[in-house]
Design a protein around this motif. Structure first.
Motif, PDB file in Angstrom:
ATOM      1  N   TRP A  37       0.817  -1.208   0.000  1.00 25.35           N
ATOM      2  CA  TRP A  37       0.000   0.000   0.000  1.00 25.35           C
ATOM      3  C   TRP A  37       0.852   1.259   0.000  1.00 25.35           C
ATOM      4  N   SER A  38       0.340   2.285  -0.651  1.00 24.88           N
ATOM      5  CA  SER A  38       0.888   3.640  -0.577  1.00 24.88           C
ATOM      6  C   SER A  38      -0.262   4.545  -0.163  1.00 24.88           C
ATOM      7  N   ILE A  39      -0.072   5.317   0.905  1.00 27.90           N
ATOM      8  CA  ILE A  39      -1.148   6.128   1.482  1.00 27.90           C
ATOM      9  C   ILE A  39      -0.668   7.559   1.717  1.00 27.90           C
ATOM     10  N   ALA A  40      -1.541   8.512   1.454  1.00 31.15           N
ATOM     11  CA  ALA A  40      -1.247   9.916   1.742  1.00 31.15           C
ATOM     12  C   ALA A  40      -2.522  10.575   2.253  1.00 31.15           C
ATOM     13  N   THR A  41      -2.377  11.704   2.935  1.00 32.48           N
ATOM     14  CA  THR A  41      -3.530  12.450   3.433  1.00 32.48           C
ATOM     15  C   THR A  41      -3.453  13.897   2.963  1.00 32.48           C
ATOM     16  N   VAL A  42      -4.614  14.502   2.810  1.00 25.99           N
ATOM     17  CA  VAL A  42      -4.679  15.887   2.355  1.00 25.99           C
ATOM     18  C   VAL A  42      -5.954  16.507   2.897  1.00 25.99           C
ATOM     19  N   ALA A  43      -5.948  17.825   3.095  1.00 27.55           N
ATOM     20  CA  ALA A  43      -7.123  18.546   3.601  1.00 27.55           C
ATOM     21  C   ALA A  43      -7.542  19.609   2.590  1.00 27.55           C
ATOM     22  N   TYR A  44      -8.847  19.638   2.275  1.00 25.05           N
ATOM     23  CA  TYR A  44      -9.405  20.657   1.394  1.00 25.05           C
ATOM     24  C   TYR A  44     -10.630  21.272   2.063  1.00 25.05           C
TER      25      TYR A  44
END
Length: 258
Positions: A41-48
């Motif tokens: 798995w490759s995971i990232a987080t972001v906020a909009y």
């Protein structure tokens, strides 16, 4: 704190409390997810900001790179709200053979032939066709943001080189980020071998240990380097993984040997 569990057959999440107790894991595996014993798995987080509310998202993809990081078998890219409990859903129709990383507010998908495709930095579902960079020709297997004088920068590890992408506030499209070679002679053994120890990065190549401290250099190791590469089980090199041991201020690797 949310803790995501990445397994070859599923993705689940628990809440972790201050006493380190956890809730029962909740399954967020996407509907129709294809199991492969080599899934990594490759995971990232972001906020909009959505309708005036800041919303945190998780972006995830599982590619069957566990036995060959150079393969061209794609994995579907999924997303969902971080604190939701529903199953993740496909992010448009995107697939990737490498993984996903977030630089600043930009979601970047990387993989085959040195290619990086990214969104507009404001909407999780908006990926302009012009937001594509191809740098070099090898598959990109790992990427990470870099602390660098307040300028949004990322490092991208291809099979036989490393390059950076640096944000240009005055540019758009494929010029939003400027690519530059960081190394043209380094290699990488596995995506999991990259260890971040801000602002440094350590990783293992095919026949050397490397460190990035603004430039890529071989990591001096006269103690066990020859022994390590002589006895490494090269058939399972993609399983090499590393971590930073804060207690002892050490960079450590776990590797299949003999």
């Amino acid at each position: 704190i949310l803790l995501y569990y990445c397994q070859a057959n599923k993705l689940s999440v628990s809440n972790v409390y201050t006493d380190l107790s956890t809730t029962v894991p909740i399954d967020r595996t996407p509907d129709g997810f294809v199991y492969n014993p080599n899934n990594t798995w490759s995971i990232a987080t972001v906020a909009y900001t959505v309708s005036g509310v800041i919303t945190d998202y998780i972006i995830a993809t599982a590619c069957p790179n566990g036995s060959d990081i150079g393969n061209d078998i794609p994995g579907i890219v999924y997303y969902g709200q971080m604190e939701d409990t529903s199953l993740l859903t496909p992010l448009l129709s995107f697939t990737t053979t490498g993984g996903v990383v977030v630089l600043g507010s930009y979601i970047m998908l990387y993989g085959d032939n040195g290619g990086v495709f990214f969104n507009d930095g404001a909407d999780i579902n908006t990926f302009p066709d012009v937001n594509f960079i191809q740098f070099g020709s090898s598959k990109i297997v790992y990427a990470a943001p870099v602390r660098q004088n307040g300028v949004v920068t990322g490092l991208f590890w291809a099979l036989d080189y490393v390059f950076s992408l640096t944000f240009n506030a005055s540019s758009q499209g494929n010029e939003t980020f400027t690519p530059a070679y960081v190394s043209t002679s380094s290699t990488i053994l596995s995506a999991g071998s990259v260890v971040t120890f801000d602002p440094l990065f350590y990783w293992i190549g095919i026949n050397n240990f490397y460190v990035f401290n603004g430039a890529v250099n071989p990591l001096p190791n006269e103690t066990n380097k020859l022994w390590f590469f002589k006895n490494l089980n090269i058939d399972y090199k993609e399983l090499v993984t590393g971590f930073y041991n804060k207690k002892y201020n050490e960079v450590c690797w776990l590797a299949p040997m003999f």
